[in-house]
Design an enzyme around this catalytic site. Structure first.
Site, mmCIF file in Angstrom:
data_model
loop_
_atom_site.group_PDB
_atom_site.id
_atom_site.type_symbol
_atom_site.label_atom_id
_atom_site.label_comp_id
_atom_site.label_asym_id
_atom_site.label_seq_id
_atom_site.Cartn_x
_atom_site.Cartn_y
_atom_site.Cartn_z
ATOM 1 N N ASP A 1 4.493 9.932 -56.249
ATOM 2 C CA ASP A 1 4.936 10.229 -54.874
ATOM 3 C C ASP A 1 6.293 9.572 -54.598
ATOM 4 O OD1 ASP A 1 2.365 11.210 -54.702
ATOM 5 O OD2 ASP A 1 1.943 10.344 -52.736
ATOM 6 N N SER B 1 3.311 8.321 -46.822
ATOM 7 C CA SER B 1 3.541 6.874 -46.914
ATOM 8 C C SER B 1 4.659 6.573 -47.900
ATOM 9 C CB SER B 1 2.257 6.115 -47.240
ATOM 10 O OG SER B 1 1.798 6.464 -48.509
ATOM 11 N N GLY C 1 -2.040 11.235 -44.615
ATOM 12 C CA GLY C 1 -3.310 11.270 -45.358
ATOM 13 C C GLY C 1 -3.700 12.656 -45.817
ATOM 14 N N PRO D 1 2.176 15.386 -42.053
ATOM 15 C CA PRO D 1 0.818 14.950 -41.700
ATOM 16 C C PRO D 1 0.385 13.774 -42.577
ATOM 17 C CG PRO D 1 0.828 17.268 -42.438
ATOM 18 C CD PRO D 1 2.227 16.773 -42.543
ATOM 19 N N GLY E 1 -1.969 14.256 -48.509
ATOM 20 C CA GLY E 1 -1.475 14.514 -49.873
ATOM 21 C C GLY E 1 -0.041 14.987 -49.936
ATOM 22 N N LEU E 2 0.723 14.821 -48.843
ATOM 23 C CA LEU E 2 2.113 15.292 -48.857
ATOM 24 C C LEU E 2 3.109 14.135 -48.984
ATOM 25 C CD1 LEU E 2 1.926 18.131 -46.153
ATOM 26 C CD2 LEU E 2 1.695 18.325 -48.623
ATOM 27 N N GLY E 3 2.623 12.952 -49.264
ATOM 28 C CA GLY E 3 3.526 11.837 -49.576
ATOM 29 C C GLY E 3 4.108 11.137 -48.360
HETATM 30 O O1 PMV Z 1 -0.915 10.473 -52.316
HETATM 31 P P1 PMV Z 1 -1.531 11.779 -52.743
HETATM 32 O O2 PMV Z 1 -2.793 12.129 -52.065
HETATM 33 O O3 PMV Z 1 -0.540 12.880 -52.798
HETATM 34 O O4 PMV Z 1 -1.997 11.576 -54.277
HETATM 35 C C1 PMV Z 1 -1.109 11.170 -55.258
HETATM 36 C C2 PMV Z 1 -1.466 11.731 -56.569
HETATM 37 C C3 PMV Z 1 -2.609 11.082 -57.346
HETATM 38 O O5 PMV Z 1 -2.407 11.491 -58.688
HETATM 39 C C4 PMV Z 1 -3.955 11.571 -56.867
HETATM 40 C C5 PMV Z 1 -2.585 9.564 -57.261
HETATM 41 C C6 PMV Z 1 -1.416 8.922 -57.993
HETATM 42 O O6 PMV Z 1 -1.203 7.726 -57.785
HETATM 43 O O7 PMV Z 1 -0.744 9.594 -58.797
#
Ligand code: PMV
Length: 327
Positions: free
Chosen positions: A157, A114, A108, A106, A110-112
């Protein structure tokens, strides 16, 4: 001739946000694949995502020549930038490419997603042109691009999906790849609320400058939690990991990156017998994780669904990006 590259997704177990300010984060790859196929084309860059119903053609200079689907450019331009950068690095900038992305991660949440797309694209292009690229170089390429797009990401990520497994990450590089015998048993719950990681990273940056003492105190606690969690992971102490997750969640609430929706799923998971639960990634929506004993797994998953979450089925992924050439 084509190259196929596959990257895992990721969940951050401990230390998100604090990692941007220089702390350690512990992050784990999960087996939700992002598959990128790279083929040579006559000229231009054609990028297709059938899952999202999007397609776009860019000229070598980055002009949009053709586009199909809603906001195809917003979603697919980062892939063009990664591909262009990789071709430039290999002195192949005149090549045309067809890039096809398949993924169930999914976006946006938080599972990476992009990072997985960027890392697979870099690795796939290198493989198509027969260039050996170390994991470090793949990570650096994907991370440098992310820095242009998102300002100040930590790179956790990109590192997780490049290397796979369970990593301790700090200040732009992997500090340790944790060799563990039994990965933590996680249930991942998705609030379904898309949010911008950049917005929440900005919010925390504001706190770092406006309330430096308060921020430093919280960040020091987060670092201590991470160090104890590293030991607990190595020793397979799931109960301790659970209570450390609960403590980490409190700190994330203090820096303002949680949300009522996330907290609803977290509370439901804990009430159903999870050893601990917290948000994962950028927060403000997106996903949470709960750690459970095997016998409570389905009860915890049921409670998360009951509270309005969607379960993301996945398991530990020991390998990072892999690519191969096909005739
Ligand atoms: O991309 P996300 O939503 O999994 O967030 C990455 C983790 C953060 O610590 C929030 C941002 C980062 O650049 O480390």
């Amino acid at each position: 001739m084509r190259a196929v590259a596959v990257s895992p997704a990721k969940v951050i177990l401990f230390g998100e946000h604090f990692v941007v300010g220089g702390n350690t984060a512990l992050s784990m790859a999960i087996d939700l694949p992002t598959i990128v196929t790279i083929e040579e084309a006559e000229k231009n860059a054609h990028i297709i995502s059938n899952d999202l119903g999007l397609g776009i053609t860019f000229s070598p200079q980055g002009e949009v020549l053709e586009s199909v689907g809603l906001n195809a450019e917003g979603t697919l331009r980062p892939i063009f930038e990664v591909a262009k950068h990789t071709l430039d690095q290999m002195d192949q900038s005149r090549r045309g490419l067809k890039i096809t992305v398949r993924s169930n991660v999914p976006i946006g949440m938080g599972l990476g997603s992009s990072a997985a797309t960027a890392v697979s694209t870099v690795s796939g292009i290198a493989t198509l042109f027969g260039k050996e690229m170390s994991r470090e170089a793949i990570f650096e390429a994907a991370y440098s691009l992310e820095r242009i797009v998102h300002g100040h990401p930590s790179g956790v990520d990109q590192a997780t999906v490049t290397y796979g497994g369970l990593i301790a990450y700090r200040a732009g590089r992997i500090r340790a790849k944790l060799e563990i015998t039994s990965p933590p048993l996680l249930v991942i719950g998705n609030t379904g609320m898309m949010r911008s990681t950049g917005k929440f990273v900005g919010k925390v940056a504001k706190m770092r400058t406006e309330e430096p003492d308060e921020y430093s105190r919280i960040a020091a606690d987060a670092q201590r939690i991470c160090e104890r969690a590293m030991k607990a992971l190595r020793e397979g102490d799931q109960a301790l990991l659970g209570s450390l997750m609960n403590e980490n969640q409190k700190l994330l609430e203090l820096i303002g990156v949680s949300s009522p929706e996330l907290e609803g799923l977290i509370t439901a998971a804990r009430s159903a017998g999870a050893l601990g639960a917290k948000l994962t990634g950028g927060g403000g929506g997106g996903c949470m994780i709960a750690i459970t004993k095997p016998e409570y797994r389905s009860k915890v998953a049921g409670a998360i669904e009951q509270a309005g979450g969607r379960i993301v089925p996945s398991a530990f992924a020991p390998h990072g990006v892999r690519s191969s050439r096909e005739e």
